[in-house]
Design a protein around this motif. Structure first.
Motif, PDB file in Angstrom:
ATOM      1  N   GLY A 139      -3.296   0.631  -3.164  1.00 27.27           N
ATOM      2  CA  GLY A 139      -2.159  -0.163  -3.627  1.00 27.27           C
ATOM      3  C   GLY A 139      -1.285   0.635  -4.575  1.00 27.27           C
ATOM      4  N   THR A 182       0.833  -1.202   0.000  1.00 26.00           N
ATOM      5  CA  THR A 182       0.000   0.000   0.000  1.00 26.00           C
ATOM      6  C   THR A 182       0.867   1.250   0.000  1.00 26.00           C
ATOM      7  OG1 THR A 182      -0.069   0.141   2.404  1.00 26.00           O
ATOM      8  CG2 THR A 182      -1.809  -1.186   1.328  1.00 26.00           C
ATOM      9  N   GLY A 212      -4.378   3.381   2.190  1.00 26.92           N
ATOM     10  CA  GLY A 212      -4.735   2.014   1.846  1.00 26.92           C
ATOM     11  C   GLY A 212      -4.694   1.673   0.374  1.00 26.92           C
TER      12      GLY A 212
END
Length: 139
Positions: free
Chosen positions: A67, A26, A65
């Motif tokens: 990616g 992340t 959060g």
């Protein structure tokens, strides 16, 4: 015979070490790596190959959060030590990248920013700085 700016090669320039993070992490994890390594940019790797880059703006502006594979900029090319700096400038302009890896075969030697290349080309007639032989790890 002194070298001129027209034949300054990428190998004459001092590269910087940019760590790589796996594409599955992340942005929050990537930020921690950048902070620990004291860098503003990170490379992104997949299966041992560099596939992208995260710049300072992306690292700062993206939610924790998310990616890295969804926000990384693709690496469309690499610089080679024998490449003229003028050709490197063309690659930077074509790709829109702010930083590119310098490779020799499968060996990552480091990275150069577009600013590094522009500065080298601006020093017309200046002799290139001597390089120390060194190997660097990406992570």
């Amino acid at each position: 015979m002194a070298r001129t700016h027209n034949d300054t090669r990428i190998g004459d320039l001092r590269t910087r070490t940019i760590p790589a993070v796996p594409e599955h992490v992340t942005i929050g994890a990537a930020r921690k790596v950048a902070e620990l390594k004291h860098v503003a940019e990170l490379f992104v790797e997949r299966d041992g190959r560099l596939v992208g880059v995260l710049n300072e703006r992306t690292l700062a502006a993206t939610d924790e959060g998310v990616g890295v594979e969804t926000v990384m900029a693709s690496i469309d090319g690499c610089l080679h030590p024998a490449m003229p700096a003028s050709r490197a400038r063309e690659l930077f302009m074509q790709s829109g990248a702010s930083i590119l890896p310098v490779t020799f075969g499968a060996l990552l030697l480091g990275a150069l920013s577009r600013v590094d290349v522009e500065q080298a080309l601006a020093h017309r007639g200046a002799a290139p700085r001597p390089r120390r032989a060194r190997l660097r790890a990406a992570a």
